[in-house]
Scaffold this motif. Structure first.
Motif, PDB file in Angstrom:
ATOM      1  N   ASN A 153       0.832  -1.201   0.000  1.00  7.51           N
ATOM      2  CA  ASN A 153      -0.055  -0.093   0.038  1.00  7.51           C
ATOM      3  C   ASN A 153       0.874   1.279  -0.077  1.00  7.51           C
ATOM      4  OD1 ASN A 153      -2.572  -1.111  -0.055  1.00  7.51           O
ATOM      5  ND2 ASN A 153      -2.101  -1.788   2.299  1.00  7.51           N
ATOM      6  N   GLU A 154       2.171   1.221  -0.737  1.00  2.00           N
ATOM      7  CA  GLU A 154       2.760   2.296  -0.920  1.00  2.00           C
ATOM      8  C   GLU A 154       2.479   3.161  -1.883  1.00  2.00           C
ATOM      9  OE1 GLU A 154       6.563   0.171   1.465  1.00  2.00           O
ATOM     10  OE2 GLU A 154       6.945   0.429  -0.895  1.00  2.00           O
ATOM     11  N   ALA A 155       1.924   2.593  -2.784  1.00  2.00           N
ATOM     12  CA  ALA A 155       1.443   2.999  -4.134  1.00  2.00           C
ATOM     13  C   ALA A 155      -0.130   2.669  -4.353  1.00  2.00           C
ATOM     14  CB  ALA A 155       2.299   2.909  -5.425  1.00  2.00           C
ATOM     15  N   ASP A 156      -0.985   3.172  -5.002  1.00  2.00           N
ATOM     16  CA  ASP A 156      -2.227   3.026  -5.386  1.00  2.00           C
ATOM     17  C   ASP A 156      -2.309   2.293  -6.945  1.00  2.00           C
ATOM     18  OD1 ASP A 156      -3.791   4.474  -3.241  1.00  2.00           O
ATOM     19  OD2 ASP A 156      -2.566   6.106  -3.835  1.00  2.00           O
ATOM     20  N   TYR A 157      -1.203   2.791  -7.877  1.00  2.00           N
ATOM     21  CA  TYR A 157      -1.236   2.088  -9.052  1.00  2.00           C
ATOM     22  C   TYR A 157       0.217   1.979  -9.478  1.00  2.00           C
ATOM     23  CZ  TYR A 157      -6.219   3.441  -9.183  1.00  2.00           C
ATOM     24  OH  TYR A 157      -7.520   3.943  -8.907  1.00  2.00           O
ATOM     25  N   ALA A 158       0.435   1.113 -10.309  1.00  2.00           N
ATOM     26  CA  ALA A 158       1.767   0.897 -10.913  1.00  2.00           C
ATOM     27  C   ALA A 158       1.475   0.723 -12.305  1.00  2.00           C
ATOM     28  CB  ALA A 158       2.313  -0.471 -10.385  1.00  2.00           C
ATOM     29  N   VAL A 159       2.690   1.243 -13.069  1.00  2.00           N
ATOM     30  CA  VAL A 159       2.692   1.003 -14.524  1.00  2.00           C
ATOM     31  C   VAL A 159       3.641   0.265 -15.086  1.00  2.00           C
ATOM     32  CG1 VAL A 159       2.790   2.311 -16.587  1.00  2.00           C
ATOM     33  CG2 VAL A 159       1.986   3.477 -14.663  1.00  2.00           C
ATOM     34  N   PHE A 160       3.282  -0.772 -15.948  1.00  2.00           N
ATOM     35  CA  PHE A 160       4.236  -2.004 -16.352  1.00  2.00           C
ATOM     36  C   PHE A 160       4.297  -2.109 -17.969  1.00  2.00           C
ATOM     37  CE2 PHE A 160       3.125  -3.078 -12.145  1.00  2.00           C
ATOM     38  CZ  PHE A 160       4.091  -3.565 -11.577  1.00  2.00           C
ATOM     39  N   PRO A 161       5.432  -2.269 -18.787  1.00  2.00           N
ATOM     40  CA  PRO A 161       5.311  -2.396 -20.000  1.00  2.00           C
ATOM     41  C   PRO A 161       5.013  -4.208 -19.994  1.00  2.00           C
ATOM     42  CG  PRO A 161       7.540  -2.661 -19.245  1.00  2.00           C
ATOM     43  CD  PRO A 161       6.742  -2.088 -18.093  1.00  2.00           C
ATOM     44  N   TYR A 162       4.014  -4.205 -21.112  1.00  2.00           N
ATOM     45  CA  TYR A 162       3.510  -5.805 -21.152  1.00  2.00           C
ATOM     46  C   TYR A 162       3.782  -6.474 -22.347  1.00  2.00           C
ATOM     47  CZ  TYR A 162      -0.797  -8.636 -20.686  1.00  2.00           C
ATOM     48  OH  TYR A 162      -1.736  -9.604 -20.589  1.00  2.00           O
ATOM     49  N   GLU A 163       3.751  -5.544 -23.508  1.00  2.00           N
ATOM     50  CA  GLU A 163       3.852  -6.093 -24.803  1.00  2.00           C
ATOM     51  C   GLU A 163       4.445  -4.931 -25.975  1.00  2.00           C
ATOM     52  OE1 GLU A 163       1.555  -9.152 -27.917  1.00  2.00           O
ATOM     53  OE2 GLU A 163       0.385  -7.876 -26.431  1.00  2.00           O
ATOM     54  N   ASN A 164       5.309  -5.608 -26.652  1.00  2.00           N
ATOM     55  CA  ASN A 164       6.012  -4.429 -27.819  1.00  2.00           C
ATOM     56  C   ASN A 164       5.310  -5.168 -28.898  1.00  2.00           C
ATOM     57  OD1 ASN A 164       8.287  -3.824 -29.766  1.00  2.00           O
ATOM     58  ND2 ASN A 164       7.892  -2.266 -28.565  1.00  2.00           N
ATOM     59  N   SER A 165       5.074  -4.284 -29.947  1.00  2.00           N
ATOM     60  CA  SER A 165       4.522  -4.621 -31.372  1.00  2.00           C
ATOM     61  C   SER A 165       5.779  -5.259 -32.035  1.00  2.00           C
ATOM     62  CB  SER A 165       4.113  -3.495 -32.266  1.00  2.00           C
ATOM     63  OG  SER A 165       4.935  -2.524 -32.311  1.00  2.00           O
ATOM     64  N   SER A 166       7.029  -5.073 -31.670  1.00  2.00           N
ATOM     65  CA  SER A 166       8.013  -5.351 -32.552  1.00  2.00           C
ATOM     66  C   SER A 166       8.779  -6.782 -31.760  1.00  2.00           C
ATOM     67  CB  SER A 166       9.199  -4.629 -32.955  1.00  2.00           C
ATOM     68  OG  SER A 166       8.636  -3.537 -33.703  1.00  2.00           O
ATOM     69  N   ALA A 167       9.050  -6.608 -30.462  1.00  2.00           N
ATOM     70  CA  ALA A 167       9.827  -7.551 -29.626  1.00  2.00           C
ATOM     71  C   ALA A 167       8.976  -8.480 -29.030  1.00  2.00           C
ATOM     72  CB  ALA A 167      10.739  -6.820 -28.843  1.00  2.00           C
ATOM     73  N   GLY A 168       7.554  -8.292 -28.715  1.00  2.00           N
ATOM     74  CA  GLY A 168       6.606  -9.222 -28.015  1.00  2.00           C
ATOM     75  C   GLY A 168       6.678  -8.969 -26.584  1.00  2.00           C
ATOM     76  N   ILE A 169       6.118  -9.970 -25.920  1.00  2.00           N
ATOM     77  CA  ILE A 169       5.755  -9.700 -24.620  1.00  2.00           C
ATOM     78  C   ILE A 169       7.079  -9.409 -23.619  1.00  2.00           C
ATOM     79  CG2 ILE A 169       3.817 -11.024 -24.674  1.00  2.00           C
ATOM     80  CD1 ILE A 169       5.536 -13.145 -23.011  1.00  2.00           C
ATOM     81  N   VAL A 170       6.724  -8.837 -22.506  1.00  2.00           N
ATOM     82  CA  VAL A 170       7.724  -8.650 -21.336  1.00  2.00           C
ATOM     83  C   VAL A 170       7.302  -9.626 -20.427  1.00  2.00           C
ATOM     84  CG1 VAL A 170       8.694  -6.990 -19.678  1.00  2.00           C
ATOM     85  CG2 VAL A 170       7.850  -6.075 -21.934  1.00  2.00           C
ATOM     86  N   ALA A 171       8.272 -10.746 -20.564  1.00  2.00           N
ATOM     87  CA  ALA A 171       8.084 -11.937 -19.795  1.00  2.00           C
ATOM     88  C   ALA A 171       8.011 -11.940 -18.401  1.00  2.00           C
ATOM     89  CB  ALA A 171       9.027 -13.121 -20.302  1.00  2.00           C
ATOM     90  N   GLU A 172       8.856 -11.093 -17.783  1.00  2.00           N
ATOM     91  CA  GLU A 172       9.039 -11.033 -16.416  1.00  2.00           C
ATOM     92  C   GLU A 172       7.846 -10.353 -15.804  1.00  2.00           C
ATOM     93  OE1 GLU A 172      11.771  -8.810 -13.173  1.00  2.00           O
ATOM     94  OE2 GLU A 172      12.404  -8.896 -15.245  1.00  2.00           O
ATOM     95  N   ASN A 173       7.071  -9.430 -16.566  1.00  2.00           N
ATOM     96  CA  ASN A 173       5.866  -8.794 -16.071  1.00  2.00           C
ATOM     97  C   ASN A 173       4.618  -9.645 -15.951  1.00  2.00           C
ATOM     98  OD1 ASN A 173       7.322  -6.605 -15.295  1.00  2.00           O
ATOM     99  ND2 ASN A 173       6.819  -5.628 -17.097  1.00  2.00           N
ATOM    100  N   PHE A 174       4.605 -10.748 -16.809  1.00  2.00           N
ATOM    101  CA  PHE A 174       3.750 -11.726 -16.974  1.00  2.00           C
ATOM    102  C   PHE A 174       3.915 -12.697 -15.761  1.00  2.00           C
ATOM    103  CE2 PHE A 174       2.872 -10.326 -21.402  1.00  2.00           C
ATOM    104  CZ  PHE A 174       1.787 -10.949 -21.804  1.00  2.00           C
ATOM    105  N   ASP A 175       4.771 -12.941 -15.122  1.00  2.00           N
ATOM    106  CA  ASP A 175       5.199 -13.893 -14.493  1.00  2.00           C
ATOM    107  C   ASP A 175       4.895 -13.131 -13.149  1.00  2.00           C
ATOM    108  OD1 ASP A 175       6.084 -15.855 -15.965  1.00  2.00           O
ATOM    109  OD2 ASP A 175       8.255 -15.341 -15.826  1.00  2.00           O
ATOM    110  N   LEU A 176       5.254 -11.733 -13.036  1.00  2.00           N
ATOM    111  CA  LEU A 176       4.804 -11.048 -11.786  1.00  2.00           C
ATOM    112  C   LEU A 176       3.176 -10.938 -11.511  1.00  2.00           C
ATOM    113  CD1 LEU A 176       7.639  -8.181 -11.838  1.00  2.00           C
ATOM    114  CD2 LEU A 176       7.365 -10.029 -10.030  1.00  2.00           C
ATOM    115  N   LEU A 177       2.457 -10.943 -12.643  1.00  2.00           N
ATOM    116  CA  LEU A 177       1.083 -10.833 -12.500  1.00  2.00           C
ATOM    117  C   LEU A 177       0.691 -11.979 -11.650  1.00  2.00           C
ATOM    118  CD1 LEU A 177      -0.099  -9.325 -15.816  1.00  2.00           C
ATOM    119  CD2 LEU A 177      -0.211  -8.268 -13.782  1.00  2.00           C
TER     120      LEU A 177
END
Length: 377
Positions: A153-177
């Motif tokens: 509860n130190e933040a209310d919202y966070a922003v994460f890169p999810y997918e790039n149109s050229s390089a594909g998914i940001v795999a680490e963030n899928f795992d963190l979800l």
């Protein structure tokens, strides 16, 4: 020979008419089963019953080939039957909606936003595009720390890169979800334009080392291949790379980062727009620790582990198809604690208030080894 083929096709048409008639009769029986289950509070899925049924219909066949085909066909028929039963249960208020709270609109007043990186990061640009230039924010070194900030509860919202149109998914963030009990409530797409940044007066022939994020190197593959003699060093963030160039004050070092990073860290743009795809975009997700969604949300994200058996993914995705929902993404990620087994991430159109969505989610959860709704946005 032509007349014989016409005769055969006519006979096939007659058989198909009977199959359709019998299929509709079977679905009416499914509706009667649903009525019984409504009245007697019975579960729709009976795995033991389906197992016995598949064995029986398989035993009616005359060859191994037709046995496999009939079993596969009946798996689909029984899946369709369950979908119809779920529809009737939903219509009669017997299916619970997912435990998420609908809001008229997301409240960003007095909200604190966290992003990974430093000033000039593309994630910061996405954050300001979504929340506004003057939003209350702070940054952390890693995406995991951003998830922790939400958890604590130190933040209310966070922003994460999810997918790039050229390089594909940001795999680490899928795992963190999966790892954290946080939820997607929004998304922001921004155009990504990479530039090569260096010290004042630096030229490409001066550069011996380039620093950037691995995704940025992937998105600038042609440039990287053209300059193979230059050492490429990965950083956690493109803006961090630009900051390092400024701090090291070394004319032989450069960073692949945004133009805004050049301005922030007072660097020269040695070469601009070096990404392979000039229409290069990254999708960012907005995440919170609250199980909420906007009433006007139009996309569902889920993840699940399918049973380790032939056709299981195919049959699970049929729940989306039979409910006439449009799937726009599927990705797989290895499950760390289970060798050679995978978790699937799926996005499809819809809202948690929609009956078709509720039916699909219930059916997916019933069939999955593990299942989670990641958000509606």
């Amino acid at each position: 020979m032509k007349e014989d083929l016409i005769k055969i096709r006519n006979e096939i048409d007659e058989i198909d008419s009977k199959i359709v008639e019998l299929y509709e009769a079977r679905m009416k029986m499914s509706e009667r089963v649903a009525k019984y289950k409504i009245e007697n509070q019975k579960a729709v899925l009976d795995k033991e019953r389906e197992k016995i049924k598949l064995q029986k219909v398989g035993d009616l066949t005359t060859s191994e080939y037709t046995r496999n085909c009939i079993i596969d066909l009946y798996k689909q028929i029984m899946s369709m039957s369950r979908e119809r039963q779920y529809q009737l249960l939903t219509e009669n208020g017997k299916i619970e909606k997912p435990n998420f709270t609908a809001v008229e609109e997301l409240d960003f007043s007095n909200s604190k936003i966290v992003f990974q990186g430093v000033s000039g990061a593309y994630t910061e640009l996405a954050m300001k595009e979504y929340f506004g230039e003057n939003c209350d924010n702070f940054h952390v070194n890693t995406w995991k720390e951003a998830m922790e900030a939400l958890k604590n509860n130190e933040a209310d919202y966070a922003v994460f890169p999810y997918e790039n149109s050229s390089a594909g998914i940001v795999a680490e963030n899928f795992d963190l979800l999966v790892e954290y009990d946080n939820f997607i409530v929004g998304e922001q797409i921004i155009k990504i334009e990479h530039s090569l940044l260096g010290q004042k007066g630096a030229k490409i022939e001066n550069i011996k080392k380039i620093f950037s994020h691995p995704q940025a190197f992937m998105q600038c593959q042609k440039f990287v291949d053209k300059h193979k003699s230059i050492n490429k060093i990965s950083m956690k963030n493109t803006a961090m790379a630009a900051k390092k160039i400024k701090e090291d004050n070394d004319i032989t070092q450069a960073a692949i980062a945004s133009k805004s990073s050049a301005k922030i860290y007072d660097l020269d743009i040695i070469q601009e727009s070096i990404q392979d795809n000039k229409e290069n975009y990254t999708k960012f997700i907005i995440v919170t620790n609250k199980k909420i969604y906007n009433k006007s949300a139009k996309k569902i994200s889920v993840c699940f582990e399918a049973p380790h058996e032939s056709g299981s993914l195919y049959h699970m995705l049929s729940h989306i198809i039979y409910n006439n929902l449009n799937m726009d993404m599927i990705q797989s990620r290895p499950i760390k604690e289970k060798n050679w087994k995978y978790r699937f991430f799926v996005n499809f159109e819809g809202n948690l208030e929609d009956a078709a969505v509720i039916n699909a989610l219930v059916a997916l959860k019933q069939d999955a080894v593990s299942f989670r709704i990641l958000g509606n946005y």
